[in-house]
Design a protein around this motif. Structure first.
Motif, PDB file in Angstrom:
ATOM      1  N   LEU A   1       2.042 -17.652   8.457  1.00 35.56           N
ATOM      2  CA  LEU A   1       2.118 -17.310   9.878  1.00 35.56           C
ATOM      3  C   LEU A   1       3.218 -16.266  10.109  1.00 35.56           C
ATOM      4  O   LEU A   1       3.032 -15.302  10.861  1.00 35.56           O
ATOM      5  CB  LEU A   1       2.397 -18.572  10.700  1.00 35.56           C
ATOM      6  N   ALA A   2       4.340 -16.451   9.445  1.00 38.01           N
ATOM      7  CA  ALA A   2       5.441 -15.492   9.575  1.00 38.01           C
ATOM      8  C   ALA A   2       5.054 -14.130   9.013  1.00 38.01           C
ATOM      9  O   ALA A   2       5.364 -13.091   9.605  1.00 38.01           O
ATOM     10  CB  ALA A   2       6.682 -16.025   8.863  1.00 38.01           C
ATOM     11  N   LEU A   3       4.357 -14.116   7.879  1.00 36.69           N
ATOM     12  CA  LEU A   3       3.940 -12.838   7.280  1.00 36.69           C
ATOM     13  C   LEU A   3       2.955 -12.105   8.177  1.00 36.69           C
ATOM     14  O   LEU A   3       3.007 -10.875   8.309  1.00 36.69           O
ATOM     15  CB  LEU A   3       3.311 -13.089   5.905  1.00 36.69           C
ATOM     16  N   ARG A   4       2.042 -12.855   8.815  1.00 40.52           N
ATOM     17  CA  ARG A   4       1.103 -12.217   9.745  1.00 40.52           C
ATOM     18  C   ARG A   4       1.861 -11.577  10.908  1.00 40.52           C
ATOM     19  O   ARG A   4       1.517 -10.486  11.370  1.00 40.52           O
ATOM     20  CB  ARG A   4       0.093 -13.243  10.279  1.00 40.52           C
ATOM     21  N   GLU A   5       2.898 -12.260  11.376  1.00 29.95           N
ATOM     22  CA  GLU A   5       3.657 -11.716  12.497  1.00 29.95           C
ATOM     23  C   GLU A   5       4.435 -10.463  12.085  1.00 29.95           C
ATOM     24  O   GLU A   5       4.565  -9.514  12.856  1.00 29.95           O
ATOM     25  CB  GLU A   5       4.611 -12.776  13.045  1.00 29.95           C
ATOM     26  N   VAL A   6       4.921 -10.445  10.858  1.00 26.76           N
ATOM     27  CA  VAL A   6       5.579  -9.237  10.353  1.00 26.76           C
ATOM     28  C   VAL A   6       4.598  -8.071  10.346  1.00 26.76           C
ATOM     29  O   VAL A   6       4.934  -6.942  10.724  1.00 26.76           O
ATOM     30  CB  VAL A   6       6.149  -9.466   8.934  1.00 26.76           C
ATOM     31  N   GLY A   7       3.341  -8.353   9.932  1.00 26.99           N
ATOM     32  CA  GLY A   7       2.328  -7.309   9.943  1.00 26.99           C
ATOM     33  C   GLY A   7       2.088  -6.751  11.336  1.00 26.99           C
ATOM     34  O   GLY A   7       1.967  -5.535  11.528  1.00 26.99           O
ATOM     35  N   LEU A   8       2.031  -7.636  12.340  1.00 32.93           N
ATOM     36  CA  LEU A   8       1.836  -7.181  13.716  1.00 32.93           C
ATOM     37  C   LEU A   8       3.036  -6.357  14.206  1.00 32.93           C
ATOM     38  O   LEU A   8       2.869  -5.327  14.873  1.00 32.93           O
ATOM     39  CB  LEU A   8       1.624  -8.387  14.634  1.00 32.93           C
TER      40      LEU A   8
ATOM     41  N   THR B   1      -2.338 -10.156   6.617  1.00 30.22           N
ATOM     42  CA  THR B   1      -1.567  -9.448   7.643  1.00 30.22           C
ATOM     43  C   THR B   1      -2.367  -8.400   8.401  1.00 30.22           C
ATOM     44  O   THR B   1      -1.949  -7.945   9.462  1.00 30.22           O
ATOM     45  CB  THR B   1      -0.356  -8.743   7.006  1.00 30.22           C
ATOM     46  N   GLY B   2      -3.507  -7.970   7.867  1.00 31.66           N
ATOM     47  CA  GLY B   2      -4.266  -6.901   8.492  1.00 31.66           C
ATOM     48  C   GLY B   2      -3.786  -5.515   8.122  1.00 31.66           C
ATOM     49  O   GLY B   2      -4.403  -4.517   8.499  1.00 31.66           O
ATOM     50  N   LEU B   3      -2.676  -5.410   7.370  1.00 34.54           N
ATOM     51  CA  LEU B   3      -2.191  -4.113   6.913  1.00 34.54           C
ATOM     52  C   LEU B   3      -2.996  -3.662   5.693  1.00 34.54           C
ATOM     53  O   LEU B   3      -3.676  -4.458   5.052  1.00 34.54           O
ATOM     54  CB  LEU B   3      -0.715  -4.194   6.538  1.00 34.54           C
ATOM     55  N   VAL B   4      -2.913  -2.377   5.359  1.00 34.90           N
ATOM     56  CA  VAL B   4      -3.556  -1.921   4.137  1.00 34.90           C
ATOM     57  C   VAL B   4      -2.799  -2.477   2.939  1.00 34.90           C
ATOM     58  O   VAL B   4      -1.651  -2.934   3.057  1.00 34.90           O
ATOM     59  CB  VAL B   4      -3.628  -0.378   4.082  1.00 34.90           C
ATOM     60  N   ASN B   5      -3.448  -2.445   1.767  1.00 35.38           N
ATOM     61  CA  ASN B   5      -2.838  -3.040   0.590  1.00 35.38           C
ATOM     62  C   ASN B   5      -2.286  -1.983  -0.364  1.00 35.38           C
ATOM     63  O   ASN B   5      -2.296  -0.786  -0.079  1.00 35.38           O
ATOM     64  CB  ASN B   5      -3.840  -3.958  -0.122  1.00 35.38           C
ATOM     65  N   ARG B   6      -1.792  -2.435  -1.503  1.00 42.47           N
ATOM     66  CA  ARG B   6      -1.167  -1.543  -2.477  1.00 42.47           C
ATOM     67  C   ARG B   6      -2.137  -0.471  -2.970  1.00 42.47           C
ATOM     68  O   ARG B   6      -1.755   0.698  -3.152  1.00 42.47           O
ATOM     69  CB  ARG B   6      -0.649  -2.360  -3.666  1.00 42.47           C
ATOM     70  N   ARG B   7      -3.398  -0.849  -3.184  1.00 47.28           N
ATOM     71  CA  ARG B   7      -4.377   0.115  -3.688  1.00 47.28           C
ATOM     72  C   ARG B   7      -4.564   1.263  -2.697  1.00 47.28           C
ATOM     73  O   ARG B   7      -4.617   2.431  -3.083  1.00 47.28           O
ATOM     74  CB  ARG B   7      -5.705  -0.592  -3.942  1.00 47.28           C
ATOM     75  N   PHE B   8      -4.673   0.927  -1.411  1.00 46.82           N
ATOM     76  CA  PHE B   8      -4.824   1.974  -0.398  1.00 46.82           C
ATOM     77  C   PHE B   8      -3.583   2.872  -0.383  1.00 46.82           C
ATOM     78  O   PHE B   8      -3.695   4.102  -0.282  1.00 46.82           O
ATOM     79  CB  PHE B   8      -5.029   1.336   0.972  1.00 46.82           C
ATOM     80  N   LEU B   9      -2.395   2.259  -0.455  1.00 48.27           N
ATOM     81  CA  LEU B   9      -1.163   3.040  -0.439  1.00 48.27           C
ATOM     82  C   LEU B   9      -1.113   4.004  -1.623  1.00 48.27           C
ATOM     83  O   LEU B   9      -0.748   5.176  -1.477  1.00 48.27           O
ATOM     84  CB  LEU B   9       0.044   2.106  -0.466  1.00 48.27           C
ATOM     85  N   ASN B  10      -1.475   3.511  -2.828  1.00 40.67           N
ATOM     86  CA  ASN B  10      -1.470   4.373  -4.003  1.00 40.67           C
ATOM     87  C   ASN B  10      -2.439   5.539  -3.843  1.00 40.67           C
ATOM     88  O   ASN B  10      -2.135   6.679  -4.222  1.00 40.67           O
ATOM     89  CB  ASN B  10      -1.830   3.563  -5.243  1.00 40.67           C
ATOM     90  N   ASP B  11      -3.622   5.263  -3.286  1.00 40.43           N
ATOM     91  CA  ASP B  11      -4.591   6.337  -3.028  1.00 40.43           C
ATOM     92  C   ASP B  11      -4.006   7.366  -2.068  1.00 40.43           C
ATOM     93  O   ASP B  11      -4.173   8.577  -2.246  1.00 40.43           O
ATOM     94  CB  ASP B  11      -5.890   5.762  -2.449  1.00 40.43           C
ATOM     95  N   GLN B  12      -3.323   6.876  -1.030  1.00 46.64           N
ATOM     96  CA  GLN B  12      -2.732   7.770  -0.028  1.00 46.64           C
ATOM     97  C   GLN B  12      -1.662   8.662  -0.666  1.00 46.64           C
ATOM     98  O   GLN B  12      -1.600   9.870  -0.404  1.00 46.64           O
ATOM     99  CB  GLN B  12      -2.112   6.928   1.090  1.00 46.64           C
ATOM    100  N   LEU B  13      -0.839   8.075  -1.514  1.00 45.95           N
ATOM    101  CA  LEU B  13       0.211   8.842  -2.186  1.00 45.95           C
ATOM    102  C   LEU B  13      -0.393   9.883  -3.121  1.00 45.95           C
ATOM    103  O   LEU B  13       0.074  11.027  -3.188  1.00 45.95           O
ATOM    104  CB  LEU B  13       1.136   7.903  -2.959  1.00 45.95           C
ATOM    105  N   ASP B  14      -1.440   9.494  -3.868  1.00 41.94           N
ATOM    106  CA  ASP B  14      -2.091  10.435  -4.783  1.00 41.94           C
ATOM    107  C   ASP B  14      -2.715  11.601  -4.018  1.00 41.94           C
ATOM    108  O   ASP B  14      -2.651  12.754  -4.457  1.00 41.94           O
ATOM    109  CB  ASP B  14      -3.153   9.716  -5.604  1.00 41.94           C
TER     110      ASP B  14
END
Length: 343
Positions: free
Chosen positions: A222-229, A173-186
Motif C-alpha cells: 500500500l505504501a509503495l502504491r502511494e509512492v507511485g502516485l 505502482t502503475g509506474l513503468v518498469n526497469r525494461r521500459f526505462l532501459n529502452d528509453q535510455l537506449d
C-alpha cells in the motif's frame, strides 16, 4: 430557448473558468435535454458537467457522475478513456489512492485494448493487400510487398506504445518498469549525437524493511502504491518515473541540468517526508534517500545509472533522508558533488 447537448458541451468548456455560471448552464441544460437528447449527447454533456464539478472542487458530485459514466462505458467507447482517466484523478484528489490506482489500471487496459484493435485492423488491411498482389504472380512484386508489409507492421508495433505499455508497466505502482526505462535510455543515447544534458534521480525508501517487518507486506505494498502516485503527481513535464524493484524508484529528467534536477529531487524528498501516510502504517514516517547524476555530452546509460547509484550510496552514508547530486561530463572523470540536507 432549448440548447442542444453538443452546444452545452462547447459552452461549458468556454465557461470552465467562470465557476457557478458554467455549473448552472450545464445543470439546467442537462435537465432540459434528459428526455430528448441521444445517449451519446447526454454522455458527452454529463462528462462536461463532471469536468465543471471537478473544476469547482465539488469532487463527490464529480465522482458520482463519473462512476455512472464509467459503468456505461461499453455503450460509449469513444469517451471511455477520458472517463477512466478523470475518475482516477478525482479519486486521488479525494484521498482514495487505492481506487485511483484501480481506475488508472483500467484506463491503461482500455488504452491497450483500443490500440491493439486498431493495429489488428490495420494489419488485416495489409494482409488483404498482400494477397491481392500475390495473385498477380509477379515474384518481384511479392518480394517488394512482403518487405513493405514487414516494415509497416514493425512501425505499427513501435508506435503502438499503449499496447506495449502493458508489458512495460509495474502492476503494483502503475509506474513503468526497469525494461521500459532501459529502452528509453537506449533511445535517448541513439538519438542524441551532439551535446545534451540529461539527469537521472535514483530513489530508495529509508529503512523500508522495517515497514514490512512491523506491518506486513500488504501494508508495505500500500505504501509503495502511494509512492507511485506521489511520484506521478510530482513528475516535471517530459520526465519518466519508474519503479526498478522493491523500494527503489527512478526519475529520468531529459534536458534538466544538475542544479535544477537536485532541487526537483529535493522537492520530491520533502513531499515524501511530510506526506500524511495511510493509517495502516501507524506512526511510521517514510523518508527517502536520492542520488542524482547529470551527464553533459554523449549519453552512456550504464555510466549514468552507476553514478546515480554512487550518489544514492553517499546520501545513505550521510544519514539518509537527503539528496546527493553528481555531475558527469565527457571531459570530467571525477565529477563534483552537491548535496541537500534533510529537513
Amino acid at each position: 430557448m432549448r440548447l442542444s447537448a453538443g452546444l452545452v458541451e462547447s459552452r461549458a468548456r468556454a465557461l470552465l473558468g467562470q465557476g457557478d455560471l458554467a455549473l448552472e448552464l450545464a445543470q439546467e441544460t442537462m435537465a432540459a435535454e434528459s428526455e430528448t437528447a441521444s445517449s451519446a449527447d447526454l454522455s458527452e454533456a454529463s462528462l462536461r458537467l463532471a469536468e465543471v464539478y471537478q473544476a469547482a472542487d465539488r469532487l463527490h458530485e464529480a465522482l458520482d457522475l463519473l462512476t455512472l459514466l464509467d459503468e456505461r462505458g461499453e455503450h460509449w467507447p469513444t469517451r471511455a478513456l477520458e472517463v477512466s482517466a478523470r475518475l482516477a484523478a478525482v479519486r486521488a484528489a479525494l484521498g482514495d489512492y487505492e481506487g485511483a490506482y484501480a481506475a488508472l489500471r483500467r484506463h491503461h487496459r482500455q488504452r491497450a485494448a483500443h490500440e491493439a484493435a486498431q493495429t489488428k485492423r490495420r494489419v488485416a488491411v495489409l494482409e488483404v493487400l498482400y494477397r491481392t498482389r500475390e495473385a498477380e504472380g509477379e515474384m518481384r512484386a511479392q518480394v517488394s510487398l512482403a518487405t513493405e508489409l514487414d516494415s509497416t507492421i514493425t512501425q505499427l508495433v513501435e508506435s503502438n506504445s499503449s499496447a506495449k505499455e502493458s508489458a512495460l508497466r509495474d502492476e503494483l505502482t502503475g509506474l513503468v518498469n526497469r525494461r521500459f526505462l532501459n529502452d528509453q535510455l537506449d533511445q535517448l543515447a541513439a538519438r542524441l549525437g551532439g551535446p545534451s544534458t540529461i539527469s537521472l534521480a535514483l530513489l530508495d525508501l529509508d529503512h523500508f524493511k522495517a515497514v514490512n517487518d512491523q506491518h506486513g507486506h500488504l501494508v508495505g505494498d500500500l505504501a509503495l502504491r502511494e509512492v507511485g502516485l506521489l511520484m506521478t503527481r510530482w513528475a516535471p513535464p517530459g520526465a519518466t518515473t519508474a519503479r526498478l524493484g522493491g523500494e527503489e524508484f527512478v526519475a529520468l529528467l531529459p534536458g534538466m541540468g544538475a542544479e535544477d534536477a537536485r532541487l526537483a529531487a529535493d522537492d520530491l524528498r520533502r513531499t515524501l517526508a511530510h506526506h500524511r501516510w495511510p493509517p495502516e502504517l501507524g506512526a511510521s514516517r517514510l523518508t527517502a534517500s536520492i542520488g542524482v547524476a547529470t551527464v553533459t555530452g554523449p549519453l552512456d546509460p550504464a555510466r549514468l545509472m552507476r553514478r546515480a547509484d554512487d550518489a544514492l550510496y553517499a546520501a545513505k552514508e550521510r544519514g539518509r533522508n537527503r539528496v546527493v547530486g553528481v555531475q558527469v561530463s565527457a571531459h570530467n572523470t571525477h565529477p563534483a558533488e552537491g548535496s541537500t540536507t534533510a529537513s
